[in-house]
Motif scaffolding. Structure first.
Motif, PDB file in Angstrom:
ATOM      1  N   LEU A  83       0.824  -1.210   0.000  1.00  0.00           N
ATOM      2  CA  LEU A  83       0.000   0.000   0.000  1.00  0.00           C
ATOM      3  C   LEU A  83       0.855   1.255   0.000  1.00  0.00           C
ATOM      4  CD1 LEU A  83      -3.157   0.204   0.036  1.00  0.00           C
ATOM      5  CD2 LEU A  83      -2.259  -2.055   0.488  1.00  0.00           C
ATOM      6  N   THR A  84       1.995   1.192   0.685  1.00  0.00           N
ATOM      7  CA  THR A  84       2.899   2.341   0.676  1.00  0.00           C
ATOM      8  C   THR A  84       3.411   2.604  -0.732  1.00  0.00           C
ATOM      9  OG1 THR A  84       3.564   1.897   2.962  1.00  0.00           O
ATOM     10  CG2 THR A  84       5.024   3.281   1.643  1.00  0.00           C
ATOM     11  N   GLY A  85       3.747   1.532  -1.475  1.00  0.00           N
ATOM     12  CA  GLY A  85       4.179   1.694  -2.857  1.00  0.00           C
ATOM     13  C   GLY A  85       3.101   2.291  -3.727  1.00  0.00           C
ATOM     14  N   LEU A  86       1.856   1.841  -3.543  1.00  0.00           N
ATOM     15  CA  LEU A  86       0.754   2.409  -4.314  1.00  0.00           C
ATOM     16  C   LEU A  86       0.535   3.871  -3.959  1.00  0.00           C
ATOM     17  CD1 LEU A  86      -1.806  -0.549  -4.132  1.00  0.00           C
ATOM     18  CD2 LEU A  86      -0.436   0.137  -6.109  1.00  0.00           C
ATOM     19  N   ALA A  87       0.674   4.198  -2.684  1.00  0.00           N
ATOM     20  CA  ALA A  87       0.494   5.593  -2.255  1.00  0.00           C
ATOM     21  C   ALA A  87       1.580   6.483  -2.829  1.00  0.00           C
ATOM     22  CB  ALA A  87       0.499   5.665  -0.737  1.00  0.00           C
TER      23      ALA A  87
ATOM     24  N   LEU B 185     -10.542   6.814  -1.948  1.00  0.00           N
ATOM     25  CA  LEU B 185     -11.151   8.139  -1.866  1.00  0.00           C
ATOM     26  C   LEU B 185     -10.455   9.144  -2.787  1.00  0.00           C
ATOM     27  CD1 LEU B 185     -11.800   8.416   1.978  1.00  0.00           C
ATOM     28  CD2 LEU B 185     -13.537   8.282   0.174  1.00  0.00           C
ATOM     29  N   ARG B 186      -9.216   8.916  -3.131  1.00  0.00           N
ATOM     30  CA  ARG B 186      -8.535   9.786  -4.095  1.00  0.00           C
ATOM     31  C   ARG B 186      -9.023   9.534  -5.514  1.00  0.00           C
ATOM     32  NH1 ARG B 186      -3.874  12.186  -1.929  1.00  0.00           N
ATOM     33  NH2 ARG B 186      -2.938  12.569  -3.959  1.00  0.00           N
ATOM     34  N   ASP B 187      -9.519   8.343  -5.775  1.00  0.00           N
ATOM     35  CA  ASP B 187      -9.937   7.926  -7.118  1.00  0.00           C
ATOM     36  C   ASP B 187     -11.459   7.991  -7.199  1.00  0.00           C
ATOM     37  OD1 ASP B 187     -10.028   6.797  -9.670  1.00  0.00           O
ATOM     38  OD2 ASP B 187     -10.055   4.757  -8.867  1.00  0.00           O
ATOM     39  N   GLN B 188     -12.006   9.191  -7.361  1.00  0.00           N
ATOM     40  CA  GLN B 188     -13.443   9.415  -7.343  1.00  0.00           C
ATOM     41  C   GLN B 188     -13.880  10.199  -8.572  1.00  0.00           C
ATOM     42  OE1 GLN B 188     -15.892   8.516  -4.762  1.00  0.00           O
ATOM     43  NE2 GLN B 188     -14.185   7.104  -4.394  1.00  0.00           N
ATOM     44  N   THR B 189     -15.133   9.960  -8.990  1.00  0.00           N
ATOM     45  CA  THR B 189     -15.682  10.741 -10.097  1.00  0.00           C
ATOM     46  C   THR B 189     -15.975  12.176  -9.680  1.00  0.00           C
ATOM     47  OG1 THR B 189     -17.922   9.982  -9.551  1.00  0.00           O
ATOM     48  CG2 THR B 189     -16.705   8.725 -11.214  1.00  0.00           C
TER      49      THR B 189
ATOM     50  N   LEU C 184     -13.786  -0.100   1.855  1.00  0.00           N
ATOM     51  CA  LEU C 184     -13.215   0.121   0.524  1.00  0.00           C
ATOM     52  C   LEU C 184     -14.339   0.555  -0.405  1.00  0.00           C
ATOM     53  CD1 LEU C 184     -10.516  -0.189  -1.072  1.00  0.00           C
ATOM     54  CD2 LEU C 184     -11.310  -2.479  -1.703  1.00  0.00           C
ATOM     55  N   VAL C 185     -14.296   1.802  -0.867  1.00  0.00           N
ATOM     56  CA  VAL C 185     -15.420   2.359  -1.625  1.00  0.00           C
ATOM     57  C   VAL C 185     -15.131   2.345  -3.119  1.00  0.00           C
ATOM     58  CG1 VAL C 185     -16.129   3.794   0.314  1.00  0.00           C
ATOM     59  CG2 VAL C 185     -14.593   4.752  -1.427  1.00  0.00           C
ATOM     60  N   ASP C 186     -16.189   2.401  -3.912  1.00  0.00           N
ATOM     61  CA  ASP C 186     -16.070   2.449  -5.364  1.00  0.00           C
ATOM     62  C   ASP C 186     -15.838   3.881  -5.828  1.00  0.00           C
ATOM     63  OD1 ASP C 186     -18.897   3.585  -6.514  1.00  0.00           O
ATOM     64  OD2 ASP C 186     -19.170   2.515  -4.615  1.00  0.00           O
ATOM     65  N   ARG C 187     -15.597   4.043  -7.115  1.00  0.00           N
ATOM     66  CA  ARG C 187     -15.222   5.345  -7.662  1.00  0.00           C
ATOM     67  C   ARG C 187     -16.358   6.355  -7.607  1.00  0.00           C
ATOM     68  NH1 ARG C 187     -12.500   4.563 -13.162  1.00  0.00           N
ATOM     69  NH2 ARG C 187     -10.773   3.870 -11.845  1.00  0.00           N
TER      70      ARG C 187
ATOM     71  N   ILE D 109      -8.369  -5.168  -2.596  1.00  0.00           N
ATOM     72  CA  ILE D 109      -7.468  -4.018  -2.530  1.00  0.00           C
ATOM     73  C   ILE D 109      -6.651  -3.928  -3.809  1.00  0.00           C
ATOM     74  CG2 ILE D 109      -5.399  -3.109  -1.412  1.00  0.00           C
ATOM     75  CD1 ILE D 109      -6.554  -4.067   1.251  1.00  0.00           C
ATOM     76  N   GLU D 110      -6.140  -5.066  -4.272  1.00  0.00           N
ATOM     77  CA  GLU D 110      -5.351  -5.064  -5.499  1.00  0.00           C
ATOM     78  C   GLU D 110      -6.193  -4.636  -6.693  1.00  0.00           C
ATOM     79  OE1 GLU D 110      -1.972  -5.195  -7.677  1.00  0.00           O
ATOM     80  OE2 GLU D 110      -2.140  -5.473  -5.499  1.00  0.00           O
ATOM     81  N   GLU D 111      -7.441  -5.123  -6.761  1.00  0.00           N
ATOM     82  CA  GLU D 111      -8.313  -4.746  -7.879  1.00  0.00           C
ATOM     83  C   GLU D 111      -8.628  -3.259  -7.857  1.00  0.00           C
ATOM     84  OE1 GLU D 111      -9.741  -6.640 -10.469  1.00  0.00           O
ATOM     85  OE2 GLU D 111      -8.162  -8.033  -9.853  1.00  0.00           O
ATOM     86  N   ARG D 112      -9.022  -2.752  -6.696  1.00  0.00           N
ATOM     87  CA  ARG D 112      -9.480  -1.361  -6.608  1.00  0.00           C
ATOM     88  C   ARG D 112      -8.311  -0.371  -6.604  1.00  0.00           C
ATOM     89  NH1 ARG D 112     -11.209   2.924  -7.460  1.00  0.00           N
ATOM     90  NH2 ARG D 112     -12.545   4.228  -6.147  1.00  0.00           N
ATOM     91  N   CYS D 113      -7.285  -0.658  -5.817  1.00  0.00           N
ATOM     92  CA  CYS D 113      -6.197   0.307  -5.640  1.00  0.00           C
ATOM     93  C   CYS D 113      -4.998   0.031  -6.541  1.00  0.00           C
ATOM     94  CB  CYS D 113      -5.740   0.312  -4.176  1.00  0.00           C
ATOM     95  SG  CYS D 113      -7.054   0.675  -2.995  1.00  0.00           S
TER      96      CYS D 113
END
Length: 426
Positions: free
Chosen positions: A153-157, A196-200, A267-270, A306-310
């Motif tokens: 997660l740190t790498g993704l962030a 939450l950063r990846d939202q419409t 874990l929320v959707d876009r 987590i892998e799919e969404r983030c």
């Protein structure tokens, strides 16, 4: 508690669009392909009777639901209890392969005995409409997902795009966190924040606040790059989620028109923020729960989603690869509310410490002071080590707190300590 929720004393108005039975409800609708096979449903009830995690996830839900589980699973145990497939699942109730093997045996049994199939189908229909914890396994579930640990997660962030500055006058999201030993919640929080950063919703229209309850700002370096506001409250002993929510609202509200109070393990959707913010204009209410069902994932499913969404950037949280316990009408996890109503009820009751009770209390007071709706989204709850749910003497942590008596007149959301009410604090 389940009987009270079924009677809906809080006057929360549902807006469900799902079918008449729980098996046809939204989590099952949204998994592709849908899982409606009777043998699979029946085997799910066997899992619910065998898995020791089920009573632990919500004791009152289990007490209400157990007799319905056993009504479906009992005849299977009577017929197949000595079968290798049944014994294997009894020994390993979280083994998806053992579950599939038993489902195959149950399918043969039902084909050979149509009367039993009819009986179990009727019992499963009754159970579907009454249980508060169901079992869900998507058709693509596999227990060998990539480990989505804190390092991942740190790498993704680190690769996440920076957010442009904005006033965020539409929505303020407040997320509490307390993780003194890195036991999973900080990993989950980072996944929550990446989603939450990846939202419409345009990023300039919303802000995210994280409030950390700890004796020191332990995770500030991980959290601050992903949020608009980081707040630390010096907390010792049992987690006080109510205080963290109140501190976040009190000190970072700004001119936000709506509040989203969100647990760190969701874990929320876009489309989550845009959809729920728009619901206020569409329905004219004061507060709402976005979800009818909450899918409490096992560890492999948490890693996978987590892998799919983030990691892969899926717009949705795909349930086809999920497995977990499907909880119905959970009062917590997320509350959307206008700042005016939040102020009117004095925020969350800061006397609640440790697990349980603060969400029901808040919902009771909010519904008494304004109009509250419930929508039929499916929430996805990421796995973590469960906290203690009772005191050492077996009593609930917050049994001493009189429900619905908090007014906020004594103040709330201070950064130095929780507010107190004379005569009721312990």
């Amino acid at each position: 508690m389940c009987a009270l929720r079924a009677a809906n004393p809080m006057r929360v108005r549902p807006t469900r669009t799902g079918g008449g039975t729980f098996a046809a409800a939204s989590a099952y609708r949204r998994a592709v392909p849908a899982t409606g096979d009777l043998a699979t449903r029946v085997t799910g009830y066997v899992v619910l009777t065998l898995d020791p995690a089920v009573p632990d996830v919500a004791a009152d839900y289990w007490m209400h639901s157990e007799r319905f589980y056993r009504a479906v699973a009992g005849p299977v145990a009577d017929r197949l209890g000595g079968d290798l497939a049944y014994r294997r699942l009894a020994a390993h109730p979280t083994d998806a392969d053992a579950e599939r093997a038993l489902a195959a045996r149950v399918r043969v049994l039902l084909d050979e005995d149509p009367a039993l199939a009819e009986e179990l189908g009727g019992r499963a229909d009754v159970a579907d409409d009454n249980v508060y914890i169901n079992y869900f396994r998507g058709p693509a579930y596999a227990p060998d997902a990539r480990n989505a640990d804190l390092e991942r997660l740190t790498g993704l962030a680190d690769r996440a795009a920076t957010r442009p500055d904005g006033r965020g006058d539409e929505v303020l999201v407040v997320v509490p966190i307390s993780d003194r030993d890195g036991a999973g919640r900080i990993r989950n929080l980072m996944a929550c924040l990446l989603a939450l950063r990846d939202q419409t919703m345009p990023s300039a229209h919303y802000r995210v606040t994280v409030v950390e309850f700890d004796d020191r700002p332990r995770w500030r370096g991980r959290i601050e790059p992903l949020v608009d506001h980081y707040v630390h409250v010096t907390g010792h002993g049992l987690f006080n989620k109510s205080w963290t929510f109140n501190a976040g609202v009190r000190h970072t509200l700004g001119a936000a028109r709506t509040l989203c109070l969100l647990d760190a393990d969701i874990l929320v959707d876009r489309g989550f923020l845009a959809r729920n913010h728009a619901r206020f204009a569409e329905h004219g209410h004061d507060a709402h729960l976005p979800h009818t069902e909450m899918l409490s994932l096992d560890a492999p499913a948490s890693d996978h989603l987590i892998e799919e969404r983030c990691g892969r950037g899926s717009a949705d949280v795909p349930l086809g690869g999920a497995r977990g316990l499907l909880l119905r009408d959970v009062p917590g996890a997320c509350l959307w509310i206008t700042p005016e109503l939040y102020e009117r009820v004095g925020g969350f009751d800061e006397r609640y410490r440790g697990w349980g009770g603060e969400d029901e209390d808040m919902l009771y007071r909010v519904a008494s002071a304004g109009s509250v709706l419930q929508f039929d989204d499916v929430f996805v709850h990421l796995a973590h080590r469960r906290p203690a749910m009772r005191r050492e003497d077996g009593q609930p942590f917050n049994a001493h707190v009189p429900v619905g008596t908090w007014t906020g007149e004594q103040g709330y959301g201070g950064l130095d300590r929780p507010a107190r009410v004379t005569g009721t604090d312990e």
